[in-house]
Design a protein around this motif. Structure first.
Motif, PDB file in Angstrom:
ATOM      1  N   GLU A   1      44.262  35.281  47.431  1.00 44.74           N
ATOM      2  CA  GLU A   1      44.691  36.372  48.316  1.00 44.74           C
ATOM      3  C   GLU A   1      44.205  36.172  49.743  1.00 44.74           C
TER       4      GLU A   1
ATOM      5  N   THR B   1      46.117  47.072  48.102  1.00 47.09           N
ATOM      6  CA  THR B   1      44.831  46.818  47.461  1.00 47.09           C
ATOM      7  C   THR B   1      44.095  48.110  47.147  1.00 47.09           C
TER       8      THR B   1
ATOM      9  N   GLN C   1      50.802  39.393  40.703  1.00 41.97           N
ATOM     10  CA  GLN C   1      50.455  38.757  41.976  1.00 41.97           C
ATOM     11  C   GLN C   1      51.218  37.455  42.168  1.00 41.97           C
TER      12      GLN C   1
ATOM     13  N   THR D   1      53.818  36.731  45.175  1.00 42.72           N
ATOM     14  CA  THR D   1      53.541  35.619  46.085  1.00 42.72           C
ATOM     15  C   THR D   1      54.700  34.638  46.106  1.00 42.72           C
TER      16      THR D   1
ATOM     17  N   THR E   1      53.782  41.792  49.901  1.00 41.82           N
ATOM     18  CA  THR E   1      52.334  41.875  50.091  1.00 41.82           C
ATOM     19  C   THR E   1      51.764  43.159  49.498  1.00 41.82           C
TER      20      THR E   1
ATOM     21  N   GLY F   1      49.213  42.886  46.583  1.00 39.75           N
ATOM     22  CA  GLY F   1      47.913  43.500  46.801  1.00 39.75           C
ATOM     23  C   GLY F   1      47.490  44.374  45.640  1.00 39.75           C
TER      24      GLY F   1
ATOM     25  N   ASN G   1      46.529  41.904  42.850  1.00 40.26           N
ATOM     26  CA  ASN G   1      45.283  41.207  43.154  1.00 40.26           C
ATOM     27  C   ASN G   1      44.075  42.117  42.983  1.00 40.26           C
TER      28      ASN G   1
END
Length: 472
Positions: free
Chosen positions: A288, A321, A348, A352, A372, A376, A379
Motif C-alpha cells: 500500500e 483506510t 486489495q 490495485t 484507491t 484502502g 488493506n
C-alpha cells in the motif's frame, strides 16, 4: 469522540479507558503523520537549505533507518524497563527532533532532527502499541482498539501528505516539523496522570548479543534497500549491505537459541501466528505504501496535478483506510482473522489490478478514486487482522515484544516497498524512451501489476499457512 463511543458502547469501556485510548491513538496518529508530512515538502526543503537532489532522499532515509532498525529492541526494552517510561522518552525525543528540524539552518542540522524523530518513532510506537494491548483484554475490546489504531495510523500517513502540502504552501516547510512540538509536550504532561507504569520483575536482563545482531542486521537491511533505490540492486554497497544483513540476522537466530534471557525467544519465532501474521503484515504495508508512491508519480507526472491537489486526492484513500479500520473488528468477530486476512488481500489485489487501466486523460481520476478507496478498505482490514493475529495468545509481559515485532514489520514494509516499486517503474520508463508522460505511465502500470501480484500472493500465503488457526 463519536468514534470512541462506537467502540465503547459494545465493549463497556470505562471512562478512564476511553481517555487512555484517546491519548494513545492521538500519539500513534501523530507518529504516523510524522512519517509522511515531509514528502510533499521535500522540494521546498531542498531549496531552503541547499540540499542536492541525491542528498534530499536522506531526509526520508534518515528517518526510516532508525525507525525500522531500533524498533524490535525498543519493544523488548519497554517490556523490561517500563512501557510508560519508554513511551515518554519517545515523546520527549519527538519534541526535541521536531524542534531541531524546524529550526535547522543547514542540511546536517535538519538530518540530525530527522534521525532523532526516527529514533523517537522506534521507541514510541511499540511502547504505545503495547500499552494499548495491555490496557484492554484480548478479545473483541482489544480488536476494536487495534482497529481504531490501525485506521488512525493509516489515516495519519495520508493526512501527513495533505498537511505537509498545506503547511508548506501557506506557511513554511518548517511547520511540518514544528507542529509536533506542542502536541508532544501535551502528551508528556498528560500521560503520567492517565497511564500507570509497569515493568518486569527485578533481575530481568537485556540480551546484549541478540540486541546487537538484530539491530545491526535490520539497519544493514534497510540501508541496503535504500541504497538499491539510489544506486541499483547490483551496486557494491547494496550487495555488501544485504549480505551483511543476512549474516547478522542468521547470527541473531543462533544467539537467541543459546541465550538464557533472549531478546526474542525462539519459541515465539516458531509460533505460526507470529511468523506468518507478520509476513502478511509486511506484504500489507509494502504494497500500500509503495502504491501511494506509484500513484503520486501518476498524478503529478502524467496528469500534472500539483503537490497539494495530489495530497487532497489521496484523502479518498484515507477515507477508505479509516472505513476499513472501523469495520475491521466487527468483520473479524463475525468471520475470524484468517478469513478476513485472505478476503482483504483479495479485495486489495483486485482494486490495485484495476489501476493498470489508468490512462493519461483527466477522466481517469474517477477510476483512481474508486480503486484507491476500495483498496484502502481491504488493506486496512488486512492490517487490523495482522495486528490481532501477531499479538494474540501471548502474555502481557511479552506484549512489548509482540508489538515490537509488528511495528518492525510495519517500518520495514514501508521502507522497502518504495525502492522495489521505484526500480520496476524506472526500468520500464527507461525502456519506453525516458521520462515523458507516456513512458512514466507505462512504468507505473507495470509496477502496479507487480504490486497486485504480491498482494494476491499474500492471500495465498495466508490461506496455505494460517489455515489451522484455533479461533476458526
Amino acid at each position: 469522540m463519536a468514534v470512541l463511543e462506537e467502540v465503547t458502547g459494545r465493549a463497556r469501556m470505562t471512562a478512564r479507558q476511553r481517555m487512555v485510548l484517546g491519548l494513545l491513538l492521538g500519539a500513534q496518529f501523530m507518529l504516523a503523520v510524522d512519517f509522511s508530512i515531509l514528502n510533499v515538502a521535500l522540494p521546498a526543503v531542498g531549496e531552503g537549505l541547499g540540499f542536492g537532489l541525491h542528498a534530499l532522499q536522506w531526509v526520508a532515509s534518515g528517518f526510516a533507518l532508525p525507525a525500522a532498525g531500533l524498533t524490535l529492541l525498543s519493544g523488548r526494552v519497554a517490556d523490561l524497563f517500563g512501557r510508560r517510561r519508554m513511551f515518554l522518552i519517545g515523546m520527549a525525543l519527538l519534541a526535541a527532533g521536531s524542534l531541531i528540524g524546524g529550526l535547522a539552518v543547514s542540511p546536517a542540522m535538519l538530518l540530525t532532527g530527522r534521525v532523532v524523530q526516527g529514533i523517537a518513532t522506534a521507541i514510541g510506537t511499540p511502547a504505545a502499541l503495547s500499552l494499548l494491548t495491555t490496557s484492554f483484554p484480548e478479545g473483541p475490546l482489544r480488536s476494536r482498539a487495534l482497529g481504531l489504531n490501525g485506521a488512525l495510523m493509516s489515516a495519519g500517513f495520508t493526512t501527513g501528505a495533505v498537511l505537509g502540502g498545506v503547511l508548506t504552501d501557506l506557511l513554511s516547510w518548517r511547520w511540518a516539523f514544528l507542529v509536533n512540538v506542542p502536541i508532544a509536550v501535551f502528551i508528556l504532561a498528560v500521560t503520567p496522570k492517565l497511564i500507570t507504569g509497569g515493568r518486569a520483575a527485578a533481575g530481568t536482563r537485556l540480551d546484549v548479543a541478540g540486541a546487537v545482531t538484530v539491530t545491526a542486521g535490520l539497519l544493514a537491511l534497510v540501508y541496503g534497500v535504500t541504497a538499491a533505490g539510489e544506486r541499483g540492486w547490483t551496486a557494491p554497497v547494496t550487495l555488501v549491505s544485504l549480505a551483511a544483513a543476512a549474516a547478522l540476522l542468521v547470527a541473531f537466530w543462533f544467539a537467541e537459541a543459546r541465550a538464557a534471557a533472549p531478546l526474542v525467544p525462539v519459541r515465539i519465532l516458531r509460533r505460526r501466528t507470529v511468523v506468518w501474521g507478520n509476513a502478511a503484515g509486511l506484504i500489507a504495508f509494502l504494497t500500500e505504501t509503495s502504491l501511494v508512491f506509484l500513484m503520486t508519480l501518476y498524478l503529478q507526472e502524467v496528469l500534472r496535478y500539483s503537490p497539494l491537489v495530489t495530497g487532497l486526492a489521496f484523502g479518498v484513500l484515507g477515507a477508505g483506510t479509516v472505513t476499513g479500520g472501523l469495520l475491521g473488528a466487527r468483520v473479524i468477530a463475525r468471520l475470524g482473522t484468517y478469513r478476513v486476512l485472505v478476503g482483504a488481500f483479495v479485495v486489495q489485489a483486485a482494486a490495485t489490478a484495476s489501476l493498470v487501466a489508468l490512462g493519461d486523460a483527466h477522466r481517469w481520476i474517477l477510476l483512481f478514486l474508486v480503486a484507491t478507496f476500495v483498496g484502502g478498505v481491504g488493506n486496512m482490514q488486512a492490517i487490523v487482522a495482522f495486528m490481532v493475529t501477531a499479538t494474540s495468545g501471548l502474555p502481557d509481559d511479552e506484549q512489548g515484544l509482540a508489538t515490537g515485532l509488528a511495528t518492525m514489520t510495519q517500518q520495514i514494509g514501508i521502507t522497502i516497498g518504495i525502492p522495489i516499486m521505484s526500480a520496476i517503474a524506472a526500468g520500464r520508463t527507461s525502456a519506453l524512451g525516458g521520462p515523458h508522460a507516456t513512458a512514466v505511465l507505462g512504468g507505473v502500470r507495470l509496477a502496479v501489476l507487480v504490486n497486485a501480484a504480491i498482494t494476491l500472493a499474500g492471500a495465498l500465503l495466508v490461506a496455505a499457512l494460517l489455515r489451522r488457526r484455533t479461533d476458526e
